[in-house]
Design an enzyme around this catalytic site. Structure first.
Site, mmCIF file in Angstrom:
data_model
loop_
_atom_site.group_PDB
_atom_site.id
_atom_site.type_symbol
_atom_site.label_atom_id
_atom_site.label_comp_id
_atom_site.label_asym_id
_atom_site.label_seq_id
_atom_site.Cartn_x
_atom_site.Cartn_y
_atom_site.Cartn_z
ATOM 1 N N TYR A 142 0.825 -1.211 0.000
ATOM 2 C CA TYR A 142 0.000 0.000 0.000
ATOM 3 C C TYR A 142 0.864 1.268 0.000
ATOM 4 O O TYR A 142 0.432 2.300 -0.495
ATOM 5 C CB TYR A 142 -0.881 0.037 1.258
ATOM 6 N N LYS A 192 3.020 -15.294 2.738
ATOM 7 C CA LYS A 192 3.200 -16.004 1.466
ATOM 8 C C LYS A 192 4.701 -16.266 1.341
ATOM 9 O O LYS A 192 5.368 -15.832 0.395
ATOM 10 C CB LYS A 192 2.645 -15.138 0.320
ATOM 11 N N ASP A 224 -3.142 -18.307 0.969
ATOM 12 C CA ASP A 224 -4.178 -18.978 0.170
ATOM 13 C C ASP A 224 -4.862 -20.070 0.997
ATOM 14 O O ASP A 224 -6.087 -20.205 1.001
ATOM 15 C CB ASP A 224 -3.610 -19.517 -1.159
ATOM 16 N N ASP A 248 -6.522 -6.998 4.445
ATOM 17 C CA ASP A 248 -7.653 -6.348 3.784
ATOM 18 C C ASP A 248 -8.567 -7.409 3.169
ATOM 19 O O ASP A 248 -9.781 -7.421 3.388
ATOM 20 C CB ASP A 248 -7.127 -5.400 2.701
ATOM 21 N N ASP A 252 -12.534 -9.041 4.620
ATOM 22 C CA ASP A 252 -13.818 -9.019 3.893
ATOM 23 C C ASP A 252 -14.375 -10.435 3.778
ATOM 24 O O ASP A 252 -15.583 -10.659 3.913
ATOM 25 C CB ASP A 252 -13.644 -8.435 2.474
HETATM 26 C C1 IPM Z 1 -10.377 -0.998 4.070
HETATM 27 C C2 IPM Z 1 -10.470 -0.430 2.670
HETATM 28 C C3 IPM Z 1 -9.248 0.422 2.386
HETATM 29 C C4 IPM Z 1 -8.029 -0.503 2.437
HETATM 30 C C5 IPM Z 1 -9.252 1.189 1.058
HETATM 31 C C6 IPM Z 1 -10.493 2.013 0.894
HETATM 32 C C7 IPM Z 1 -8.040 2.042 0.920
HETATM 33 O O1 IPM Z 1 -10.644 -1.442 1.732
HETATM 34 O O2 IPM Z 1 -10.285 -0.209 5.027
HETATM 35 O O3 IPM Z 1 -10.443 -2.219 4.228
HETATM 36 O O4 IPM Z 1 -7.723 -1.187 1.450
HETATM 37 O O5 IPM Z 1 -7.377 -0.511 3.478
HETATM 38 MN MN MN Z 2 -11.036 -3.385 2.626
#
Ligand code: IPM
Ligand code: MN
Ligand code: NAD
Length: 359
Positions: A142, A192, A224, A248, A252
């Site tokens: 990032y 990884k 993975d 990240d 999710d």
């Molecule tokens: C998160 C989001 C952010 C990230 C983006 C919007 C920069 O996806 O907070 O999970 O990737 O960290």
């Molecule tokens: Mn995110």
């Protein structure tokens, strides 16, 4: 200390899309829990429109002075571009995390009983899940050098020993807090290392630290494989510590164990100074303005703010219990609605009223 200093100051950063809707809802909730001073500042797309920058100096300065920051979400189609020179809303969020030194991002994943049938995974598979993703937040790909030529592009991934050490120690601490006096602190480090040099450094540093911290039970998983086990065997995990981008993506995925991305809160913390508390989800442009957004991830982030940022664990628990009660009474925003049983479909406002009523 004068009297005004005793009222905690919270900076609200509503941002874009559903951000303003869910932050406004969280504010009504906070007002029912305690007395706070609020200041609202622009970040993300709205800040680009107002000032040309996704993170105006005045926003960062206000956050630095606050006791805690509650953020909605940033981004949306209006500002989506592949032009490398155009400002992007997400730069505001990344700049805020970096600017405040928030290297440790805590994303707890603990399905609420009432939602065990809202997940796409079977109830018996997810029941008992209680894990914490500790995501490194200010390093890795990032924040590495970026380059763009007409026909090629570079994103550099860099980690230093010191960066890995501090996030590993944060994960060890979190595992100890979760284990309490009787349990065994367990940490799974995810990397990884079969491919990436940064991951080999990561694994070496985390392994070395764990030998110094003999109480920690450490194992390693390749990312993975971790992605697979999060859905096949989620109860095997306690604390997961991982680098920025893996964290990240995995969080999710893990959100779906709780029924919806709209349920997952987070805390971003540094060495000292204010933390940023925000839902894990984004600005949900597809439902922005419709009144359908699930505000619960933001409410639970407000609870994390009380616990980790404002030293009010009781207030945090009041919010968490109220959220459980509202869900227990059958209310479901669209993202949680399964169409079975005695669920009652509601929007942001009704859900907020129900949580307020349950406080
Ligand atoms: C998160 C989001 C952010 C990230 C983006 C919007 C920069 O996806 O907070 O999970 O990737 O960290
Ligand atoms: Mn995110
Ligand atoms: P998203 O998280 O915004 O949405 C993904 C899906 O989940 C959508 O269908 C959305 O409607 C749904 N969803 C998300 N939150 C919800 C909620 N509270 N209630 C009900 N449904 C919800 O991800 P995306 O669509 O990939 O990204 C949209 C924008 O958000 C992008 O610009 C992205 O960069 C940004 N983003 C910001 C953050 C942040 O500010 N922390 C995090 C992730 C994405």
């Amino acid at each position: 200390m004068d009297a005004s200093q005793q009222i905690p100051s919270i900076v609200l950063l509503p941002g874009d899309g559903i951000g303003p809707e869910i932050v406004a809802a969280a504010r009504t909730l906070l007002d029912a829990v305690g007395a706070y001073e609020y200041a609202e500042h622009p970040i993300g797309g709205v800040a680009i429109d107002e000032t040309g920058s996704a993170l105006p100096e005045s926003t960062l300065a206000a956050c630095r002075k606050a006791d805690a920051v509650l953020l909605g979400a940033v981004g949306g189609p209006k500002w989506d571009t592949t032009d490398p020179d155009a400002p992007r809303p997400e730069q505001g969020l990344l700049g805020l995390r970096k600017g405040l030194g928030l290297y440790a991002n805590l994303r707890p994943v603990k399905p609420i009983d009432a939602l065990l049938d809202s997940s796409p995974l079977r109830r018996e598979r997810i029941a008992g899940t209680d894990l914490l993703v500790v995501r490194e937040l200010t390093g890795g790909i990032y924040f590495g050098r970026k380059e763009r030529e007409p026909d090629s592009a570079v994103d550099e991934c860099v980690y230093t020993r010191a960066e890995v050490e501090r996030i590993a120690l944060a994960a060890f601490d979190a595992a100890r807090r979760r284990a309490g006096d009787t349990g065994k602190p367990r940490v799974t480090s995810v990397d990884k290392a079969n491919v990436l040099e940064t991951s080999r450094l990561w694994r070496e540093v985390v392994t070395g630290l764990a030998t110094e911290h003999g109480d920690i039970e450490l194992d390693h998983l390749l990312v993975d494989n971790c992605a697979m086990q999060l859905v096949s065997d989620p109860t095997r995990f306690d604390v997961i510590v991982t680098e920025n981008m893996f964290g990240d993506i995995l969080s999710d995925e893990a959100a779906m164990l709780t029924g919806s991305l709209g349920m997952l809160p987070s805390a971003s913390l540094g060495e000292d100074g204010p933390g940023v508390f925000e839902p894990v989800h984004g600005s949900a442009p597809d439902i922005a303005g419709t009144g359908a957004a699930n505000p619960l991830a933001t409410f639970l982030s407000a609870a994390m703010m009380l616990r980790h940022g404002l030293g009010d664990p009781d207030g945090a628990e009041r919010i968490e219990t109220a959220v459980e009660r509202a869900l227990g009474s059958g209310l479901r925003t669209a993202d949680l609605h399964t169409g079975t049983g005695d669920e009652r479909p509601v929007g942001t406002e009704e859900m907020t009223d129900a949580v307020l009523g349950a406080l």
